[in-house]
Design an enzyme around this catalytic site. Sequence first.
Site, short mmCIF file in Angstrom:
data_model
loop_
_atom_site.label_atom_id
_atom_site.label_comp_id
_atom_site.label_asym_id
_atom_site.label_seq_id
_atom_site.Cartn_x
_atom_site.Cartn_y
_atom_site.Cartn_z
N HIS A 213 21.16 -5.87 -26.79
CA HIS A 213 20.17 -4.81 -26.89
C HIS A 213 18.82 -5.11 -26.29
CE1 HIS A 213 23.14 -2.81 -29.21
NE2 HIS A 213 22.36 -1.74 -29.27
N ASP B 280 0.81 -1.23 0.00
CA ASP B 280 0.00 0.00 0.00
C ASP B 280 0.84 1.28 0.00
OD1 ASP B 280 -2.06 -1.80 0.24
OD2 ASP B 280 -2.22 -1.57 2.41
N ARG C 42 -0.82 -8.38 -5.12
CA ARG C 42 0.07 -8.79 -4.03
C ARG C 42 1.08 -9.84 -4.46
NH1 ARG C 42 -1.07 -7.12 0.74
NH2 ARG C 42 -3.19 -6.87 1.43
N VAL D 231 -4.07 -10.23 -7.32
CA VAL D 231 -2.91 -10.38 -8.22
C VAL D 231 -1.88 -9.28 -7.92
CG1 VAL D 231 -4.07 -11.46 -10.19
CG2 VAL D 231 -3.91 -8.99 -10.10
#
Length: 746
Positions: free
Chosen positions: A644, A151, A286, A284
């Site tokens: 690259h 959070d 977390r 998802v």
Amino acid sequence: MRIGIITSGGDSPGMNATIRAVTRCALDRGIEVVGIHEGWQGVVDGGDRFEPFNWRSVGGILQLGGTIIGTARSDAFRKLEGRRQAARNLVNAGIDGLVVVGGDGSLTGALLLYQEWPEHLKALAEAGAIPAEKAENPVPFRIAGLPGSIDNDQFGTDMSIGADTALNTIVEAVDRLKSTADSHQRTFVVEVMGRRCGYLALMGAVATGADWVLIPEEEMDARWHFRMVEALKRGRAAGRRHDVIIFAEGARHSDGLSIKAETITEILKNRLGVEARVTVLGHVQRGGSPTPFDRSLSSRLGEAAVEHIAGPDPTPVMVGLIHNQPHATPLTEVVAKSQAVNTEIEQGNFEHALELRGRSFLDSLELFKTLARSEPKQELACCGRIALLTGGPDAPGMNAILRTALRIARNEGQDVIGVRYGFGGLARGDIWDIGWMEVQNWINLGGSELGALRHELTDDEIPLIAQQIRQWDIRGFIAVGGLTTYKQVEKLVAAREKYDELRIPMICVPATIDDNLPGTEICIGADTALNNIVDAVDKIKYTAGAAHRAFIVEVMGRRCGYLALASGIASGAEMELLPEDNATLETLLRDTETLREGFRNGKKLGIIIMAENAFPCYDTQLVRRVMDAEANGAFEVRECILGHLQRGGVPTAFDRIQGSRLGARAAQQIMADIAAGRADANVIGVLERGVVVTSFAEAMAQMDWVNERPKEQAFLQWRGLADTLARPGPARGEFRPDRSLKTCQV
Ligand code: ADP
């Protein structure tokens, strides 16, 4: 000394990296470590919830999401008897201190345990539950908290462990939604986590170029939905093909009632006649493997937590990251100030809640509101033009800088033009009069939409540039790029004596994956490159099979070892070979011997991250052949040159957000310079104290021109940590001097 570690409350990606760092840094100092399973509940339960950890207990967990020791919510620990039982278990296990990784609640619990400690010991001794002498002259119980929460709502840290991963998950999901929304001209409503904190929603909205955001800290007066509907209508009228509304789960009406997804869809249906689709991202956010940022944040904070616990100051603290440095803040202050925001929101004091979130949160909200407009606030004024260009080579995040600089300047009535293909394009007059809506979808595009080309200006081109400046009435320019870009600006500054047209403000914005520029600690693009590297190394690890194998992974960075060291820490590499090390054949032989020792002691896989210029004369193939020969059959060596692919792909949330911040600051600075009639040349960078303007001359003086990297490189301070974490086991008998953190009163 013996310490315990728990992960508590909501899990967050990076907790395992913290467990690994705390365990290894403690063992390295000769401190014993006990992993306590199931958070505070495990401390209350005792018994086999307490598991002594050794060096190997935390092997192979760096890249795993969640927490290997589990987490739980514990009602028992909320009660005095539960905490007393916990104290009893801790004393009887001989544990002198705890590292607590968790959110607000978990750290509130830790503070209570610390405050009640002498009282618990007395009561336990009287009941005969612990030896009487433990209560006689009780030593304070040592606590170091670490902010583990997606959070990002805790006071005392700029970023909590897991927030960056969650943000990248949100950004990836919204990118996907946007591509389908665009095809069908749809409106999407996306709910993100964050409890009472709008960080994920707001930063997710900035990073994805969303069109509206609802956060708990902002007051939703009776007319909020009218404003939202009006803004969406204007967006469609201006040619936008889709709308994305991001709202935080904690967003609420002014009367305190939650705003639900259905409320928003109903408003959209009734007022706009639009059938909006709802996506609740849920758990998802977390999950998943932690990003390199979260892995190194966890490792750095874990090390600092051990330093605090082993140091002389018994104050319970939370160790967070402030201005990119680990910083200990007393737990009393962390708990009080983190709770204060929640209280303010609850009581409807939104203005104060926003203030408590801090300057950078407020600035981001302001920035979002400007970026989300469907047209500029002001009509074009007659004050010439600002030119934007990207010098080569390209870096992910350049488009975020350009998009933001354009909208911030254009919003104030300042005309802005884009120059295609860098300084060569400027000399040729390859100019694009970019409009507000043309940059709408640039935020998630890799590379540079203007085209970035490495180009060394010749003497003949300088007068051509002067001519273009006159012709297009260019009053200042913002050059985005790496060292080549800085060098071309230097040439133009030097030519001012000869060409009056060049007496205009010029600003460099550092964007290169090499992270080798002065006037900043962070270059835009480096975070995406780091993610690309660590992603590749995670995969390479699975190809080792059963063989004893070492991989040399060659990474970019020119003469700067940032990518090598940062990716080494984030991928748990055995060693990093940096250009700053001045490596020789002799050091290579020593490193090979160290690896041999590791394989002899049971290691199965070794990752060596090698910067492209780690050796002045030897390339990766030669280094591989030397190692292979000198390994004497103890292990085989493979090489992998990432090349690259490191530069490609969509930019990470961090590169988009920092890119937007730098772009905004560059536009503001250049408009102020123009208004004041100044012709300064400056660099806009991110230093410890935030986004900072440094004079171009001062920035150039910070360079070590022989090695083409800054003389001072802050990341080199992580070297000791990388070495400690990669050791094959504790260095027996080796104790480091105390480097305890200062606790600070903020
Ligand atoms: P987070 O740590 O992520 O904020 P919670 O608020 O659920 O998560 O807290 C995790 C655990 O910390 C709780 O289950 C409880 O055991 C403990 N805890 C939380 N608040 C307190 C409190 N005020 N007093 C004692 N323990 C608490």
